[in-house]
Design a protein around this motif. Structure first.
Motif: not given
Length: 353
Positions: A122-123, A153, A141-145, A149-150, A259
């Motif tokens: 994830p981000r 996916r 695979s990098e996830v924007t969420g 969310e990761a 964050d």
């Protein structure tokens, strides 16, 4: 007088009387047979005991575990072993989502058994942690969420033929492999017993993301006779305190995450498998700010213990409860006195988190 604000925390009288079945036998023997196995140190830090007015403070230092910089290898290696034992021999891809160390551990396990790994990140995960996963040979695979969310996916990707989801959080319908991961963490607690040589701790402080390690700790200490039950404290980032929120509500809830330097704890939903154990067996939960965790990591480094912000969260949480306004009330709620023995779980070393 200290002007520290009162921490975000919850205490739960009666948790020490809750009981559950013990972890299964055989996990420690599996780990002990691995080439890189050795018990991690339980380091006593008298200066912290003096600062916090308790008898002893010991840190379980997971900065080097089975060739990796975190405790996560214990769960990942055991779960991959169990998962592959249940299948006919054939190439598979091990799929997972991670905030850092779990994904690297799954990638390492895959490489050791000659299989592929696909890791969703994830981000907010530091670039160095992403690079460390890729260096194990995994597809990343990098996830924007966020983390949740990761996980979604990863679960979708694992629906493909020839894939196995090796996730360290559970939800209804997906609990067997997360349960094996929790079983793997039992080795850490067994080592503490041996290293304390029969002196039971009075308090164990556990950094918490989705709650799988805390589930293992609760299982270990709440499967004992009533007279041998320490207090158990969960520590989370203020920006991702899903266990604290769930304990307050009395039911699992999801929280929005922001964050945090404690990237490995940046989880918004407790594991469904862990939840009954957290609700039954945790005495207290506290949320800490990034600044407190960073200070704790620096202080541990000065005392010779390598700990990233996630691992140092246990010290930050202990400080939040035992210092500042209301500290005596919180100390009493946890049953702590001047002779108490406190164990801090430092779940990972620096710099990865």
């Amino acid at each position: 007088m200290s002007t520290n604000p009162s921490p975000l925390w919850l205490t739960r009288p009666g948790a020490r009387t809750w009981r559950c079945a013990p972890a299964p036998a055989g996990v420690r023997a599996f780990h002990a047979a691995l080439p890189d196995y050795a018990p991690t140190p339980l380091t006593e830090l008298p200066s912290l005991a003096a600062e916090l007015a308790v008898g002893r403070v010991l840190v379980k230092d997971e900065s080097h575990r089975l060739g990796l910089p975190a405790f996560k290898a214990l769960g990942a290696f055991w779960a991959v072993h169990r998962a592959l034992a249940e299948r006919e021999p054939a190439p598979v891809t091990l799929v997972t989502a991670t905030d850092g160390n779990h994904g690297r551990a799954v990638a390492r396990a895959a490489r050791l058994v000659g299989q592929d790994a696909h890791v969703f990140v994830p981000r907010g995960v530091p670039a160095r942690a992403v690079a460390a996963i890729a260096a194990e040979g995994a597809r990343v695979s990098e996830v924007t969420g966020p983390y949740d969310e990761a996980v979604r996916r990863a679960a979708e990707a694992a629906d493909r033929p020839g894939s196995i989801l090796v996730q360290d959080t559970a939800w209804p319908g997906y609990e067997e492999i997360p349960g094996w991961i929790v079983e793997g963490y039992a080795t850490l607690c067994a080592e503490i017993d041996e290293q304390l040589a029969g002196v039971g701790p009075d308090l164990v402080c556990v950094p918490v993301g989705v709650g799988s390690l805390a589930q293992a700790v609760v299982t270990h200490y709440r499967s004992r006779p009533s007279g041998q039950a320490p207090a158990l404290l969960a520590v989370e980032p203020e920006t991702a305190a899903c266990v604290l929120a769930s304990l307050t509500a009395g039911t699992p809830v999801s929280v929005p995450t922001g964050d945090t330097v404690m990237a490995g704890l940046n989880c918004g939903t407790p594991s469904s498998l862990a939840w009954p154990y957290l609700y039954g067996g945790l005495d207290a939960a506290v949320a800490v700010p990034d600044a407190a965790s960073l200070r704790a990591a620096d202080d541990l480094a000065g005392l010779g213990v390598s700990s990233g912000p996630c691992g140092a969260a246990s010290l930050a949480g202990l400080r939040a409860l035992l210092t500042g306004a209301g500290a005596e009330e919180r100390r009493t709620a946890l049953g702590l006195g001047p002779d108490s023995v406190v164990v801090l779980l430092s779940t990972e070393g620096t710099p990865a988190c």
